[in-house]
Write a protein that holds these residues in place. Structure first.
Motif: not given
Length: 311
Positions: A139, A155, A213, A224-225, A227
């Protein structure tokens, strides 16, 4: 006449079919079959089935992986390569216990057996598709931005199969693909592309300050990356004006100082001092020359008298 010509055409077609079938039996080639497609999730099992007649004692089986170069998977009744440790044979079929993404591709089983017409060869092709869950996406979120400018967040995931779709979150809350359906407290000028993973603010505002994120998701799983915070500030116009005024004042004060020095003659005194210093050096040199003028002839006479005395 028309009926006779039709009968002749039918007879020719029948003869052609009989010849084709006889050629097929003599050389032992099997009729083409529909290709199979097997789908498996990575690290799970998959079975590659060879749709051929039942195995006999005289049957010989080979499995090959097709591609730029053909490699053996099963040859001389033994699994080849790394399939030895993670696969097993069930009749003509291969059971892969732990599928990896490198296993994806086309496979062909070949079964040959003697027959009355000669060696009979049958083939079947299987395509293995391996589904892979996304990895943690990378990200790109700017740490700061000025309100009113265009800002783009990115992303991306390179491992997921099928290709994942992307969703952005702000402060843990999912952003809608259509911002106009959201609450009035959020900026409605952004554009989200779920295919490429970009989140673009056409005119970013202070309301967009927060932690962002991104989540990559496909049919296998999602990741998920972490934040990242983006701080949006207004352009400080008063500070810029103050800085310009200060610079202008410094330049004007320096200019006034130069004018005052010229009026007082500081620059002219310095030049006159340099001129007087150079003239005094010239006077000293001339005095030295006048002092040496009567001395030089006397030295010449003394040297001449000394030479006559020797003679």
């Amino acid at each position: 006449m028309a009926r006779r010509s039709r009968h002749r055409l039918l007879l020719l077609l029948l003869r052609y079919l009989v010849v084709a079938l006889g050629y097929h039996k003599a050389y032992g080639f099997s009729a083409p079959k529909d290709q199979q497609v097997v789908t498996a999730v990575e690290y799970q099992e998959a079975i590659l089935a060879c749709k051929t007649p039942k195995k006999t004692v005289s049957s010989r089986l080979e499995w090959k992986k097709l591609g730029r170069s053909v490699s053996f998977v099963y040859y001389q009744q033994t699994l080849q390569g790394d399939f030895k440790n993670r696969a097993e044979m069930i009749d003509f079929n291969i059971r892969i216990k732990n599928v990896t993404r490198s296993d994806a591709g086309k496979y062909r089983c070949e079964v040959s057996a003697p027959s009355e017409q000669g060696q009979n060869l049958e083939e079947d092709t299987v395509t293995l598709e391996v589904l892979v869950a996304p990895a943690v996406p990378s990200c790109e979120v700017p740490s700061s931005a000025l309100s009113g400018t265009v800002v783009e967040l990115r992303c991306q995931d390179k491992e997921g199969n099928p290709a994942p779709e992307y969703t952005w979150f702000k402060d843990g809350i999912r952003l809608l693909e259509n911002p106009r359906l959201g609450s009035q407290s959020t900026n409605s000028s952004y554009t989200m592309n779920t295919k490429t993973g970009t989140l673009q603010f056409n005119t970013v505002s202070k309301l967009d300050t927060g932690e962002y994120s991104c989540e990559a998701r496909n049919s296998v799983g999602y990741r998920r990356c972490p934040g990242k915070r983006m701080q949006v500030d207004d352009l400080n116009i008063s500070g810029i004006i103050a800085a310009v005024v200060v610079v202008a004042l410094v330049i004007s004060v320096c200019g006034l100082g130069v004018c005052y020095a010229q009026r007082k003659g500081y620059f002219s005194k310095e030049t006159s001092f340099q001129k007087s210093n150079s003239s005094s050096k010239a006077t000293t040199m001339s005095e030295n020359v006048h002092w040496l003028t009567p001395v030089i002839p006397a030295l010449w006479k003394a040297e001449a008298g000394a030479s006559q005395g020797e003679f």
